[in-house]
Design a protein around this motif. Structure first.
Motif, mmCIF file in Angstrom:
data_model
loop_
_atom_site.group_PDB
_atom_site.id
_atom_site.type_symbol
_atom_site.label_atom_id
_atom_site.label_comp_id
_atom_site.label_asym_id
_atom_site.label_seq_id
_atom_site.Cartn_x
_atom_site.Cartn_y
_atom_site.Cartn_z
ATOM 1 N N ASN A 107 -28.512 140.592 83.215
ATOM 2 C CA ASN A 107 -29.035 140.927 81.891
ATOM 3 C C ASN A 107 -30.345 141.724 82.048
ATOM 4 N N ALA A 108 -30.893 142.158 80.904
ATOM 5 C CA ALA A 108 -32.061 143.041 80.922
ATOM 6 C C ALA A 108 -33.246 142.387 81.629
ATOM 7 N N ARG A 109 -33.417 141.059 81.423
ATOM 8 C CA ARG A 109 -34.563 140.353 82.005
ATOM 9 C C ARG A 109 -34.454 140.333 83.535
ATOM 10 N N TRP A 110 -33.215 140.119 84.010
ATOM 11 C CA TRP A 110 -32.998 140.093 85.465
ATOM 12 C C TRP A 110 -33.392 141.453 86.054
ATOM 13 N N GLN A 111 -32.923 142.518 85.371
ATOM 14 C CA GLN A 111 -33.208 143.869 85.879
ATOM 15 C C GLN A 111 -34.720 144.136 85.856
ATOM 16 N N GLU A 112 -35.394 143.588 84.824
ATOM 17 C CA GLU A 112 -36.845 143.784 84.707
ATOM 18 C C GLU A 112 -37.559 143.079 85.873
ATOM 19 N N ILE A 113 -37.133 141.818 86.156
ATOM 20 C CA ILE A 113 -37.792 141.076 87.242
ATOM 21 C C ILE A 113 -37.572 141.790 88.581
ATOM 22 N N ALA A 114 -36.307 142.265 88.797
ATOM 23 C CA ALA A 114 -36.001 142.912 90.073
ATOM 24 C C ALA A 114 -36.467 144.358 90.117
ATOM 25 N N GLY A 115 -36.838 144.918 88.959
ATOM 26 C CA GLY A 115 -37.266 146.312 88.884
ATOM 27 C C GLY A 115 -36.129 147.266 89.204
ATOM 28 N N LEU A 116 -34.897 146.866 88.858
ATOM 29 C CA LEU A 116 -33.730 147.702 89.172
ATOM 30 C C LEU A 116 -33.064 148.196 87.887
ATOM 31 N N ALA A 117 -32.429 149.370 87.973
ATOM 32 C CA ALA A 117 -31.641 149.872 86.840
ATOM 33 C C ALA A 117 -30.357 149.037 86.776
ATOM 34 N N PRO A 118 -29.703 148.985 85.584
ATOM 35 C CA PRO A 118 -28.503 148.132 85.450
ATOM 36 C C PRO A 118 -27.485 148.358 86.563
ATOM 37 N N GLU A 119 -27.195 149.657 86.840
ATOM 38 C CA GLU A 119 -26.135 149.913 87.849
ATOM 39 C C GLU A 119 -26.603 149.530 89.258
ATOM 40 N N GLU A 120 -27.935 149.613 89.512
ATOM 41 C CA GLU A 120 -28.450 149.249 90.836
ATOM 42 C C GLU A 120 -28.389 147.740 91.064
ATOM 43 N N SER A 121 -28.421 147.005 89.953
ATOM 44 C CA SER A 121 -28.475 145.548 90.082
ATOM 45 C C SER A 121 -27.111 144.963 90.430
ATOM 46 N N LEU A 122 -26.035 145.787 90.279
ATOM 47 C CA LEU A 122 -24.691 145.250 90.546
ATOM 48 C C LEU A 122 -24.366 145.358 92.036
ATOM 49 N N GLY A 123 -23.278 144.717 92.417
ATOM 50 C CA GLY A 123 -22.870 144.738 93.830
ATOM 51 C C GLY A 123 -23.856 143.958 94.679
ATOM 52 N N ASP A 124 -24.357 144.605 95.763
ATOM 53 C CA ASP A 124 -25.275 143.906 96.679
ATOM 54 C C ASP A 124 -26.745 144.144 96.347
ATOM 55 N N GLY A 125 -27.023 144.784 95.187
ATOM 56 C CA GLY A 125 -28.391 145.147 94.806
ATOM 57 C C GLY A 125 -29.361 143.975 94.853
ATOM 58 N N TRP A 126 -28.876 142.788 94.430
ATOM 59 C CA TRP A 126 -29.752 141.616 94.360
ATOM 60 C C TRP A 126 -30.316 141.254 95.732
ATOM 61 N N ASN A 127 -29.517 141.488 96.792
ATOM 62 C CA ASN A 127 -29.926 141.126 98.143
ATOM 63 C C ASN A 127 -31.192 141.896 98.552
ATOM 64 N N ARG A 128 -31.208 143.207 98.169
ATOM 65 C CA ARG A 128 -32.355 144.048 98.533
ATOM 66 C C ARG A 128 -33.610 143.676 97.747
ATOM 67 N N SER A 129 -33.417 143.045 96.575
ATOM 68 C CA SER A 129 -34.593 142.743 95.763
ATOM 69 C C SER A 129 -35.295 141.447 96.195
ATOM 70 N N ILE A 130 -34.725 140.719 97.169
ATOM 71 C CA ILE A 130 -35.404 139.509 97.680
ATOM 72 C C ILE A 130 -36.434 139.940 98.727
ATOM 73 N N HIS A 131 -37.596 139.327 98.693
ATOM 74 C CA HIS A 131 -38.657 139.650 99.648
ATOM 75 C C HIS A 131 -38.107 139.485 101.073
ATOM 76 N N PRO A 132 -38.316 140.478 101.961
ATOM 77 C CA PRO A 132 -37.730 140.407 103.306
ATOM 78 C C PRO A 132 -38.039 139.103 104.027
ATOM 79 N N GLU A 133 -39.251 138.545 103.792
ATOM 80 C CA GLU A 133 -39.615 137.313 104.518
ATOM 81 C C GLU A 133 -38.824 136.113 104.009
ATOM 82 N N ASP A 134 -38.364 136.179 102.752
ATOM 83 C CA ASP A 134 -37.658 135.022 102.171
ATOM 84 C C ASP A 134 -36.141 135.172 102.249
ATOM 85 N N ARG A 135 -35.689 136.406 102.615
ATOM 86 C CA ARG A 135 -34.251 136.704 102.511
ATOM 87 C C ARG A 135 -33.388 135.714 103.310
#
Ligand code: ADP
Length: 605
Positions: free
Chosen positions: A286-314
């Motif tokens: 949803n819009a809030r998720w995209q806002e938190i991750a700073g990603l556009a709607p299409e970027e947030s789909l697929g594996d996009g969420w994985n890249r938005s996690i801080h590398p140290e916490d991934r």
């Protein structure tokens, strides 16, 4: 029985679409026959009237050429036969017979016709005037006319026609042919013969046409019947279609409304919402998720969420995700998210599995809550507590020491009241010292200042050491401490594991009634060793099973006062076990007892 069918009754007859079977053909033939017999009876009155009329005319014309008694006798016979046939027609009309008994009525009618034809045929012999040629021609004409008229009224049933036709014409024809010496009469005989032939052929044609038209009529009735059935079925189907259309539109409107509701809820939600497929790829955010991750709607789909996690916490998040999904429990984890612009945010994400009725995994639905501010406040609070604890620790230790010496009688015996007050002060400073130590322990563990000194240790030895440390306390509380030491090699910091075990044992003793037992055991589970501390105490409510591992969390707020705890023991235990790569949890039944479990990695033998 086709002809007796009411066309409006759809169930009474097979339709034309299905060709009639052997039974159908028989039924159809029966119906045609019934119609033919009905035609006989409906047309009979015309023939009967014509018969009496012709007989009257014949009697009148032949009055002077034939002996009167013969003529009167013959005429009387005609009248009697005709009246009998009238009666038969009346009976038929009243009886309105069905096709089943049509044979009987057919036979009766033919019998009547036979009687009439015998009387008319007799006329060719007994009324034949030997002298007057004109009268002879008249008689032949009358008989020929009667036979010709029979075509119209009797040819629907050929036997009826033949029964009338042959006996009526045969005697007079024979009489003419056998008349010797008068060639005109012989010629008339031949003429009558050929006339009879023509009549017979005409009657046959008429009979065939009547049969055909009756058959056609039957087919028409069948057709009309099939059409009306078809029409009814179509109307019924149309109605059902209209009803299902209506239901479908209502369902679609409901789906649209609920979709709209979901969209507005999801769009306005202050919490990020996501959905993944069974492979863990994002299919919705949803819009809030995209806002938190700073990603556009299409970027947030697929594996996009994985890249938005801080590398140290991934790695930690992925490990927790795998552990929780494999264990079939809810995923719950706090970690940092990083936008492509480098802005970091602390989030708390929770997710649950979506399953089909068959149990197959369809994916996950989850939420992501921005807890950056809460974390900052918590950090400030932790720092504050830690600073205060540090500052308190040294004076507290010296106060505790001094009070202990005083209470121990260093300055001589005190008055009873003074001694009691001093004992209370010693107790409270003792609690305070423990609290401060626990707070500092937690803080040091969180900030990574305490590292585990791991080494190969024996699970049985750790259990025995912890039990020995708690034995005095157990005896004081009149609790039986039972251990089943099982030798197993673990890779752990022995002091911290003993600290964990003693904390669990101390809780188990604290929350059990005198006379109860506390059991400590281990179990080898392949790559890990499972430790269990089981008591028969008051138990823990289901909604507290997880929260008691949080800081300062107690089932009852009076526990710290009554039982002397700090609410930090389990937090420290969880920290220690997590730093060993294990897991700690509790299962409990209120009023029956609790079992605390934790796992440690086993060393291969
Ligand atoms: P405390 O120092 O208060 O015991 P802990 O973190 O060790 O702090 O425990 C937190 C709370 O969990 C306890 O105050 C108690 O309410 C509950 N608890 C822990 N162990 C048990 C147990 N064996 N039986 C019942 N309640 C327990």
């Amino acid at each position: 029985m086709f002809l007796f069918h009411d066309v409006k009754d759809p169930s009474s007859s097979p339709g034309l679409s299905e060709p009639p079977g052997p039974a159908g053909f028989q039924e159809r033939a029966q119906s045609i026959e019934a119609q033919q017999v009905r035609l006989l009876y409906t047309q009979a009155p015309i023939g009967l009237v014509a018969s009496v009329l012709n007989a009257g005319i014949a009697a009148f014309v032949l009055w002077n050429a034939v002996a009167h008694p013969v003529l009167i006798g013959w005429f009387t016979l005609i009248v009697v036969v005709t009246l009998s046939r009238f009666m038969l027609v009346r009976m038929y009309r009243r009886a309105a017979p069905t096709a089943d008994c049509i044979h009987l009525w057919r036979t009766r009618f033919i019998a009547g016709v036979a009687a009439a034809s015998v009387v008319w045929g007799a006329a060719g012999i007994v009324l034949f005037p030997p002298e007057s040629i004109a009268h002879q021609v008249f008689l032949v004409f009358i008989l020929g006319g009667m036979a010709a008229g029979a075509i119209a009224t009797l040819s629907s049933v050929m036997p009826a026609f033949l029964v009338f036709f042959l006996p009526t014409l045969l005697p007079v024809t024979l009489r003419l042919l056998l008349q010797q010496g008068d060639w005109v009469l012989t010629a008339m005989g031949f003429l009558l013969l050929s006339f009879a032939g023509v009549l017979f052929i005409t009657a046959r044609h008429l009979h065939t046409s009547i049969a055909e038209s009756l058959s056609l009529r039957l087919e028409n009735l069948d057709l009309i019947h099939s059409l009306s059935v078809g029409k009814e079925q179509t109307e019924h189907a149309n109605q059902q279609l209209a009803e299902s259309n209506q239901a479908l539109s209502a369902a679609m409107a409901e789906v649209r409304a609920s979709e709209e509701r979901f969209r507005s809820l999801s769009a306005a939600s202050p919490i990020g919402v996501f959905q993944t497929d069974a492979e863990g790829r994002c299919v919705y955010t949803n819009a809030r998720w995209q806002e938190i991750a700073g990603l556009a709607p299409e970027e947030s789909l697929g594996d996009g969420w994985n890249r938005s996690i801080h590398p140290e916490d991934r790695d930690g998040v992925l490990a927790e995700w795998l552990t929780s999904t494999r264990a079939g429990r809810e995923f719950s984890c706090e970690f940092r998210m990083l936008t492509p612009k480098g802005e970091g945010r602390w989030v708390h994400s929770r997710a649950a599995a979506l399953r089909a009725d068959s149990g197959a995994l369809l994916g996950h639905v989850g939420t992501v809550e921005d807890i950056t501010e809460r974390r900052a406040v918590e950090l400030m609070k932790d720092e504050f507590v830690s600073v205060v604890s540090h500052e308190l620790r040294t004076p507290l230790t010296s106060i505790h020491g001094a009070l202990g010496l005083l209470a121990g009688g260093l300055l001589g015996p005190l008055p009873e009241k003074g001694q009691r007050l001093l004992d209370i002060a010693v107790n409270n400073t003792n609690h305070l010292v423990r609290l401060v130590n626990d707070i500092l322990d937690v803080e040091r563990m969180k900030s990574g200042k305490i590292t585990m000194q791991k080494q190969v240790c024996d699970a049985a030895a750790l259990m025995t050491q912890a039990a020995d440390e708690m034995r005095v306390v157990a005896e004081k509380a009149r609790i039986t401490l039972a251990i089943s030491p099982q030798s197993a090699q673990v890779w752990a910091d022995p002091d911290r594991i003993v600290q964990t075990l003693t904390n669990l044992l101390s809780n188990a003793i604290k929350f059990s009634l005198p006379g109860a037992a506390v059991r400590l055991s281990t179990e080898s589970q392949g790559e890990q060793i499972l430790f269990q501390v089981k008591d028969q105490g008051r138990g823990i409510p289901a909604d507290k099973l997880e929260s008691i591992f949080g800081r300062f969390q107690q089932v009852d707020s009076s526990d710290s006062r009554k039982k002397g705890g700090t609410g930090l023991g389990l937090t420290i235990c969880r920290n220690i076990i997590q730093q060993h790569g294990g897991r700690i949890w509790v299962e409990s039944t209120l009023g029956k007892g609790s079992t605390f479990f934790f796992t440690l990695p086993a060393l291969p033998r």
